[in-house]
Design an enzyme around this catalytic site. Structure first.
Site, short mmCIF file in Angstrom:
data_model
loop_
_atom_site.label_atom_id
_atom_site.label_comp_id
_atom_site.label_asym_id
_atom_site.label_seq_id
_atom_site.Cartn_x
_atom_site.Cartn_y
_atom_site.Cartn_z
N GLU A 1 -12.32 21.39 29.94
CA GLU A 1 -12.14 22.67 29.77
C GLU A 1 -12.89 23.63 30.24
O GLU A 1 -14.20 23.52 30.28
CB GLU A 1 -11.84 23.04 28.33
CG GLU A 1 -11.11 24.24 27.91
CD GLU A 1 -10.96 24.55 26.57
OE1 GLU A 1 -11.55 24.00 25.71
OE2 GLU A 1 -10.12 25.26 26.14
N ALA B 1 -19.33 22.06 21.71
CA ALA B 1 -18.73 20.91 21.30
C ALA B 1 -17.22 21.20 22.10
O ALA B 1 -16.88 22.07 22.51
CB ALA B 1 -18.23 20.70 19.97
N ASN C 1 -11.52 17.36 23.00
CA ASN C 1 -10.77 16.33 23.68
C ASN C 1 -10.03 15.64 22.66
O ASN C 1 -10.60 15.31 21.52
CB ASN C 1 -11.70 15.42 24.41
CG ASN C 1 -12.73 15.98 25.28
OD1 ASN C 1 -12.23 17.20 26.08
ND2 ASN C 1 -13.79 15.80 24.95
N HIS D 1 -14.28 23.46 13.44
CA HIS D 1 -13.72 24.02 14.52
C HIS D 1 -12.86 23.05 15.23
O HIS D 1 -11.95 23.14 15.83
CB HIS D 1 -14.87 24.99 15.40
CG HIS D 1 -14.18 25.62 16.38
ND1 HIS D 1 -14.06 26.90 16.48
CD2 HIS D 1 -13.82 25.12 17.67
CE1 HIS D 1 -13.58 27.33 17.45
NE2 HIS D 1 -13.54 26.32 18.45
N GLU D 2 -13.54 21.94 15.65
CA GLU D 2 -13.09 21.09 16.61
C GLU D 2 -11.94 20.18 16.11
O GLU D 2 -10.97 19.92 16.71
CB GLU D 2 -14.08 20.11 17.16
CG GLU D 2 -15.16 20.67 17.86
CD GLU D 2 -14.93 21.65 18.89
OE1 GLU D 2 -13.74 21.52 19.59
OE2 GLU D 2 -15.71 22.72 19.14
N HIS E 1 -8.87 22.26 16.09
CA HIS E 1 -8.10 22.37 17.33
C HIS E 1 -7.23 21.24 17.60
O HIS E 1 -6.51 20.89 18.64
CB HIS E 1 -9.18 22.21 18.57
CG HIS E 1 -9.77 23.50 19.12
ND1 HIS E 1 -9.04 24.50 19.64
CD2 HIS E 1 -11.17 23.60 19.34
CE1 HIS E 1 -9.80 25.40 19.92
NE2 HIS E 1 -10.96 25.08 19.60
ZN LIG Z 1 -12.83 25.84 20.28
#
Ligand SMILES: [Zn+2]
Length: 1001
Positions: free
Chosen positions: A286, A420, A423, A454-455, A458
């Protein structure tokens, strides 16, 4: 992605007038206007926000409401979007209208001849324009030369595509990717087989590829020639005949070197505890780097499935998004891992790793969760495993959609630039953001928990449902940031995450008050612009406006809206509008306009007049904007509980509010949940001030922090004299809560640093006395023992760090004592982890201390401790040592290069190194942008750290000259505008307030 920012490094933002847009051809709405000539299906491009098919090469009639919005936000940024700038359009049309009237009124033979000649000329020009391949016919005629329209590919042939965005006539459906990374030669071989769907008849296929050598390519089994246009990282195949609609297979074999920066497929190395060098290979795609690892349609809107195979030596393991399906032994002694076919996903979420890692795992409902790290650190993975398990449970329940994969890996990578990366199924982290050692404090755990939360968010927001294009990055990042705080508040209430979220909102307000800010949803096109979207506006303002929306709905309404949105768009792509259709229309004014409102409150008896205006620190180019503000307020009769909150929807420029007669004072923006700043009339401030000095508990701590934050901001804006700021600060002696105290310290420290850098020695020492007068007794009363309350440790580390950095005797003596005892005990006498930075910083000021710390830094196995040591090393006042650290962190020897932005940020806080660092950055700019992409978060941080404390004309000119000399190596970055604007604002503030400071401090 989580930008790494645990140090509150200045965040980015700014927008540039982008000449790229002016080079773009016109577009037209196919639904409205039918073209009078045949259109190649590849001339149909997808225009991001208005979700309609648009055709290159035609003018456009009128704008619908949607486009007016789009255009106004573009105009706000001072750029013309795709030649649709209204001024250009009206200029063109008035030209057409004027032409006939003057010309043909008095025809004569001469004018007839001239007229005929001109007509012939015009007609033949149109013929030429029309039949010449590659000329884009616009209402203004063909404005471009042929090679602008069809660029020349590497082989010398014309490249058949003219846009940064790929054509939409061909979509990928599935990729088979085989990779053989060689960790000795630092190269990899790959082959990719892409099943593509031709949606519109076409003669070409265009996709992305960067920095790779293509060996061979076949299309439907027949060899084809690949054309490459390097500047746009595109490759293409031209076909002599039309490709009909249907599915085809494209195969490409290639080789490449591992990436030398932190994106793409890159190699990383570290030294283990035995002193041996170990290597690994990992990915970071990203936003735009999947194309460096395999040829692909590298835009988030092109979702497809992936089947990945990796060849490796038996001593390594390999990981990818999906669970491993099988491993085969190859004849050459190597092994090949094959992973299951993935779910439908965007290229930027693909990931793979080849390394020697060890792991721990546990089952969480139907998912196997594992945490991986290098073997030396396998004892530091347990906190992450427990935390990820709890958060995964929370999200499965909250979203009412189960995490769709059967495994979820969290991997700590030794050399990793971002905080971080989410994926799908294979989340990668910095070691500091995933690993927790025995000595880690609750603040270290808070950071790790935040990043995991947070991850994980996602995996739904971003992975399951993805923004169509990077202009709406905030749909990923704003939501993940918002959810990280929501989930932690519920699952880990002891981490006091509310205070952290509040300071994030304050930071976002400060950034968004600048002219260089941009709307949350912003047009982006070039790679640099895409990189720049990873900024405070997408993450922090995005999260802040979601909090405000949540405050106007009941908790359940908000959650139901989110679930509806996720269910509707699962495995698909969305745009800002889709979210609000699912949630609420209130938010349009918050996503298409940059900045935020200042609400002024004027009271006259029982009548309150409310006025909104753009809070704009830099009044140049102001445009009057209006927001739909869900204005909340409390008054003295009921103010401390959330049930006291009342809401008034302010949609117009002004409105009035009726109060009961007995109300003494009003406080707007309850708990500072709304993204706006409030200004009261003189009496309004006075009564609030008076009430607080009697009893601080009349308002929640967030409100007290917000009053401090807002009055400093208003002083910067010139709305209140600095004297009034100091008046409010008088109540602080009675304050005990972390949020208002740390906000006050932050604001004062900022002014202190500015004065320090200007060498206003007299004022510097008076500011120091002022800080000690107001915070001194609190500083001296802090304990230096182990402490468990997050709120208490946040406060004491802020207080003691400032106390020691200002050389407060009690602080430095205690810090030295603790350091010496710690050394004498051979480091068994533990230093509380939250005090380590303060203690080490004091120790680093002596020759012996600094050398000891450097040795510790080299050999420590705990990344969190290492980082604190590095911060101390970089805070030395000795310029020779500063030079050494800068060099070592840029070349990656001793100090990992990913710490370079952090090193710069730390050095620039102090007077001795900050000018040198600015020269160092200028000298080494080319080296720096080789490591960190132009526009990236790292570059944004480097620029703001080095320039944000300049406040003189000389430095302004110096910065302007340097940045403008960069050309395409960075002068167009939005952060450059922010830097220049910040210097000007510093100059202005000092000019206006030096006298007040002399008089009142
Ligand atoms: Zn983020």
């Amino acid at each position: 992605m989580e930008s790494f920012d645990s140090e509150s490094a200045p965040l980015p933002r700014n927008m540039i007038e982008n000449s790229m847009f002016e080079e773009e051809p016109d577009v037209v709405d196919l639904a409205k206007e039918f073209p009078s000539y045949p259109i190649d299906s590849d001339d149909v491009v997808y225009e991001p926000r208005s979700s309609r098919l648009l055709v290159r090469g035609l003018g456009e009639n009128d704008l619908d409401e949607d486009e007016e919005d789009y255009e106004s936000s573009a105009r706000l940024l001072g750029m013309s979007f795709m030649n649709r700038n209204s001024s250009q359009r009206s200029a063109a049309s008035s030209y057409i209208r004027q032409q006939p009237s003057g010309w043909c009124s008095m025809p004569s033979a001469w004018t007839m001849v001239v007229g005929v000649l001109i007509l012939v000329l015009v007609a033949s020009m149109i013929m030429v324009i029309y039949f010449l391949p590659g000329c884009t016919f616009t209402r203004d005629g063909c404005k471009k030369t042929m090679d602008t329209v069809y660029p020349v590919s590497t082989s010398g042939e014309l490249f058949p595509w003219t846009e940064l965005r790929l054509p939409v006539s061909v979509h990928p459906v599935h990729y088979n990717i085989s990779l053989h990374p060689n960790l000795t030669s630092m190269t990899f071989q790959g082959s990719v087989s892409i099943i593509v769907q031709v949606l519109q008849v076409t003669k070409k296929i265009v996709l992305h590829s960067s920095d790779m050598k293509i060996i061979s390519a076949t299309f439907e089994g027949k060899e084809v020639k690949i054309l490459e246009y390097k500047p746009w990282q595109q490759i293409a195949i031209k076909f002599p005949d039309d490709l009909k609609k249907g599915q085809y297979v494209l195969n490409i074999n290639y080789t490449a070197n591992f990436s030398s920066s932190y994106d793409g497929f890159y190699n990383s190395s570290y030294v283990d505890t035995t002193g041996a060098k170990r290597v690994l290979a990992a990915t970071q795609f990203e936003p735009l780097a999947a194309r460096k690892a395999f040829p692909c349609f590298d835009e988030p809107g092109f979702k497809s499935t992936f089947l990945i195979k990796i060849t490796r030596e038996p001593k390594y393991i390999s990981l990818s998004n999906m669970p491993k399906a099988k491993t085969s032994n190859l004849s050459n002694g190597l092994q090949e891992d094959e992973f299951e076919k993935s779910v439908n996903m965007s290229t930027y979420l693909v990931a793979f790793i080849v390394a020697e890692f060890s792991s721990v795992s546990k089952n969480v409902s139907k998912t196997m969760v594992s945490v991986y790290a290098v073997p030396d650190k396998k004892d530091q993975v347990h906190y992450a495993l427990e935390t990820a398990g709890k958060l995964l449970d929370f999200y499965n329940t909250f979203f009412e959609i189960d995490y769709p994969l059967s495994k979820l890996d969290l991997v700590a990578i030794p050399d990793f630039l971002a905080g971080a990366m989410e994926n799908w199924g294979l989340i990668t982290f910095r070691e500091t953001t995933l690993l927790v050692g025995n000595h880690s404090s609750h603040i270290d755990k808070q950071l790790v928990t935040c990043v995991i939360a947070h991850e994980l968010a996602h995996q739904w927001f971003g992975n399951l449902v993805t923004m169509r294009w990077w202009n709406d990055l905030w749909l990923n990042e704003g939501f993940a940031t918002y959810m990280q705080y929501t989930s932690i508040e519920t699952v880990f209430p002891e981490l006091d995450i509310d205070t952290e979220f509040l300071s994030i909102r304050f930071r976002a307000l400060a950034k968004d008050a600048l002219n260089s800010s941009h709307p949350v949803s912003t047009v982006v096109s070039t790679p640099e612009q895409v990189e720049e979207m990873f900024d405070s506006v997408s993450y922090e303002k995005g999260a802040s406006i979601l909090l405000m929306l949540n405050g106007t709905l009941t908790g359940e309404e908000f959650r139901k809206g989110v679930i509806e949105y996720l269910q509707k768009y699962t495995f698909r792509n969305t745009e800002s509008e889709d979210l609000w259709n699912s949630l609420s229309q209130i938010m349009n004014t918050w996503t298409v306009q940059k900045g935020f409102p200042l609400v002024s409150v004027k009271r006259n008896g029982t009548q309150v007049t409310l006025t909104q205006e753009h809070f704009h620190l830099n009044s140049e180019n102001t445009k009057d904007s209006l927001w739909h503000i869900p204005l909340t307020y409390v008054n003295d009769s009921c103010s401390a509980l959330s049930s006291c909150k009342q809401v008034f929807h302010l949609k117009d420029k002004t409105a009035t509010l009726k109060l009961p007669a007995q109300v003494k004072w009003l406080k707007f923006n309850y708990r500072s949940d709304g993204f706006y700043i409030v200004h009261y009339d003189e009496e309004g401030w006075r009564v609030l001030n008076e009430a607080l000095s009697v009893d601080v508990n009349i308002l929640p701590r967030e409100d007290r922090a917000a009053l401090i934050n807002n009055i400093f901001a208003l002083s910067r804006l010139g709305k209140v004299p600095f004297r009034q700021v100091l008046n409010l600060m008088e109540y602080i002696r009675n304050e005990t809560e972390t949020a208002p105290l740390t906000e006050a310290l932050f604001q004062l420290a900022q002014i202190y640093r500015l004065l320090d850098k200007r060498s206003e020695l007299n004022l510097v020492s008076r500011m120091k006395s002022y800080i000690f007068e107001h915070f001194g007794s609190l500083m001296d009363s802090q304990s230096w023992e182990q402490e468990n309350s997050v709120s208490k440790i946040t406060l004491r580390s802020a207080l003691l760090e400032i106390a020691c950095s200002l050389n407060r005797h009690n602080c430095t003596t205690q810090a030295k004592l603790i350091f010496d005892q710690w050394l004498a005990s051979n480091k068994t006498n533990q230093i509380p982890s939250d005090l380590m930075t303060t203690v080490f910083k004091v120790a680093a000021q002596t020759e012996d201390g600094w050398t000891t710390l450097l040795d510790m830094y080299k050999y420590s196995n705990y990344d969190t401790e290492k980082r604190k040591t590095l911060e101390a090393l970089a805070s030395t006042q000795d310029v020779k040592k500063i030079i050494l650290i800068l060099q070592k962190s840029l070349d990656g020897s001793v100090i990992e290069t990913h710490e370079f932005p952090f090193v710069i940020n730390t050095i620039c806080k102090n007077l001795p190194g900050y000018l040198y660092t600015w020269y160092f950055v200028k000298e080494n700019w080319d080296k720096i942008i080789q490591k960190f992409p132009v526009g990236s978060y790292a570059i944004q941080s480097i620029i703001m750290s080095t320039t944000s404390q300049f406040s003189t004309k000389t430095h302004l000119v110096e910065a302007q000259n340097f940045f403008s000399s960069l050309g395409d190596r960075g002068s167009q970055m939005r952060i450059v505008q922010e830097a220049i604007e910040t210097i000007k604002l510093n100059m202005l503030w000092l000019e206006n307030n030096l006298n007040t400071l002399q008089n009142w401090l």
